[in-house]
Enzyme design. Structure first.
Site, PDB file in Angstrom:
ATOM      1  N   THR A   9     -19.231 -17.231  43.358  1.00 34.22           N
ATOM      2  CA  THR A   9     -19.172 -16.224  42.311  1.00 34.22           C
ATOM      3  C   THR A   9     -19.909 -16.674  41.061  1.00 34.22           C
ATOM      4  O   THR A   9     -20.300 -17.832  40.940  1.00 34.22           O
ATOM      5  CB  THR A   9     -17.709 -15.890  41.948  1.00 34.22           C
ATOM      6  N   LYS A  41     -13.484  -9.491  39.817  1.00 37.71           N
ATOM      7  CA  LYS A  41     -13.023 -10.844  39.526  1.00 37.71           C
ATOM      8  C   LYS A  41     -12.639 -11.014  38.057  1.00 37.71           C
ATOM      9  O   LYS A  41     -12.391 -12.113  37.604  1.00 37.71           O
ATOM     10  CB  LYS A  41     -14.112 -11.838  39.905  1.00 37.71           C
ATOM     11  N   GLY A  53     -11.387 -14.033  33.884  1.00 34.81           N
ATOM     12  CA  GLY A  53     -12.231 -14.015  35.066  1.00 34.81           C
ATOM     13  C   GLY A  53     -12.086 -15.329  35.804  1.00 34.81           C
ATOM     14  O   GLY A  53     -11.798 -16.359  35.199  1.00 34.81           O
ATOM     15  N   SER A 132     -20.759 -20.690  40.998  1.00 36.92           N
ATOM     16  CA  SER A 132     -21.984 -21.241  41.565  1.00 36.92           C
ATOM     17  C   SER A 132     -23.235 -20.756  40.845  1.00 36.92           C
ATOM     18  O   SER A 132     -24.209 -21.493  40.724  1.00 36.92           O
ATOM     19  CB  SER A 132     -22.074 -20.906  43.051  1.00 36.92           C
ATOM     20  N   GLY A 164     -27.963 -13.457  40.062  1.00 39.07           N
ATOM     21  CA  GLY A 164     -27.896 -12.877  41.399  1.00 39.07           C
ATOM     22  C   GLY A 164     -29.191 -12.996  42.169  1.00 39.07           C
ATOM     23  O   GLY A 164     -29.195 -13.014  43.399  1.00 39.07           O
ATOM     24  N   CYS A 167     -28.957 -17.358  42.818  1.00 40.90           N
ATOM     25  CA  CYS A 167     -27.810 -17.954  43.519  1.00 40.90           C
ATOM     26  C   CYS A 167     -27.456 -17.136  44.761  1.00 40.90           C
ATOM     27  O   CYS A 167     -27.171 -15.942  44.644  1.00 40.90           O
ATOM     28  CB  CYS A 167     -26.605 -18.027  42.574  1.00 40.90           C
ATOM     29  N   THR A 170     -24.070 -15.193  44.722  1.00 44.20           N
ATOM     30  CA  THR A 170     -23.880 -14.208  43.651  1.00 44.20           C
ATOM     31  C   THR A 170     -24.695 -12.970  43.989  1.00 44.20           C
ATOM     32  O   THR A 170     -25.856 -13.084  44.370  1.00 44.20           O
ATOM     33  CB  THR A 170     -24.354 -14.800  42.303  1.00 44.20           C
TER      34      THR A 170
END
Length: 184
Positions: A9, A41, A53, A132, A164, A167, A170
């Site tokens: 995440t 989250k 979060g 991450s 995003g 990673c 993500t």
């Protein structure tokens, strides 16, 4: 999975003036597989006055949310006291000690990263990220905050989209919550 590194995440919090935005991606992974695209989250707690979060194990994070909510109630919404007491419990309680998650929490005045090793960290610049993709989102958010006049929400959106793209844990299904409070 070690407590120092959590996969799965990205959560980013940006404070600018009296505005705060916290965003998280929606991807949930099990091993090498994506099992959910649109998980939420980030939660509003304490009558919508606190954002929280998580990054890490979902079951562990849900346990921490419940414990954190109890601490907020016990200390009448005092975020500073609640995070310190949660960190103490997390570090010393035999069951909690094994939870693999990190929390970002914020209210109108303060932002904290809380870990199971007893860390309670308040960022110097009002920008903090976990998970991450956290380092990517953090770097992008700091650059955007330094070189643009974007709002916290816009910074979170752009930085999370960049994370995003880099990673693999993500995604671009970003959920953002905002608070407005006192200027720092």
């Amino acid at each position: 999975m070690s407590k120092a590194s959590f996969h799965g995440t990205t959560i980013l919090c940006v404070r600018r003036g009296n505005l705060l935005a916290m965003g998280g991606d929606g991807q949930v992974t099990m091993g090498e597989s994506i099992v959910k695209q649109k998980a939420r989250k980030i939660r509003r707690l304490a009558g919508d006055k606190v954002l929280a979060g998580f990054a890490g194990s979902t079951a562990d994070a849900l346990s921490l949310f419940a414990r954190f909510e109890q601490k907020l109630e016990e200390y009448h919404g005092n975020l500073n006291r609640a995070v310190v007491e949660l960190a103490k419990d997390w570090r010393t309680d035999r069951a909690l000690r094994h939870l693999e998650a990190l929390l970002l929490v914020a209210d109108e005045k303060s932002t904290f990263l809380v870990s199971g090793t007893g860390d309670v960290i308040e960022p110097d610049d009002g920008i903090v990220a976990i998970g991450s993709g956290g380092p990517y989102a953090l770097a992008a958010a700091r650059a955007l905050a330094k070189h643009t006049q974007l709002s916290p929400r816009e910074i979170v959106q752009e930085a999370m989209m960049l994370a995003g793209e880099i990673c693999i844990f993500t995604n671009n299904q970003i959920h953002i919550e905002e608070l407005q409070g006192n200027p720092r």
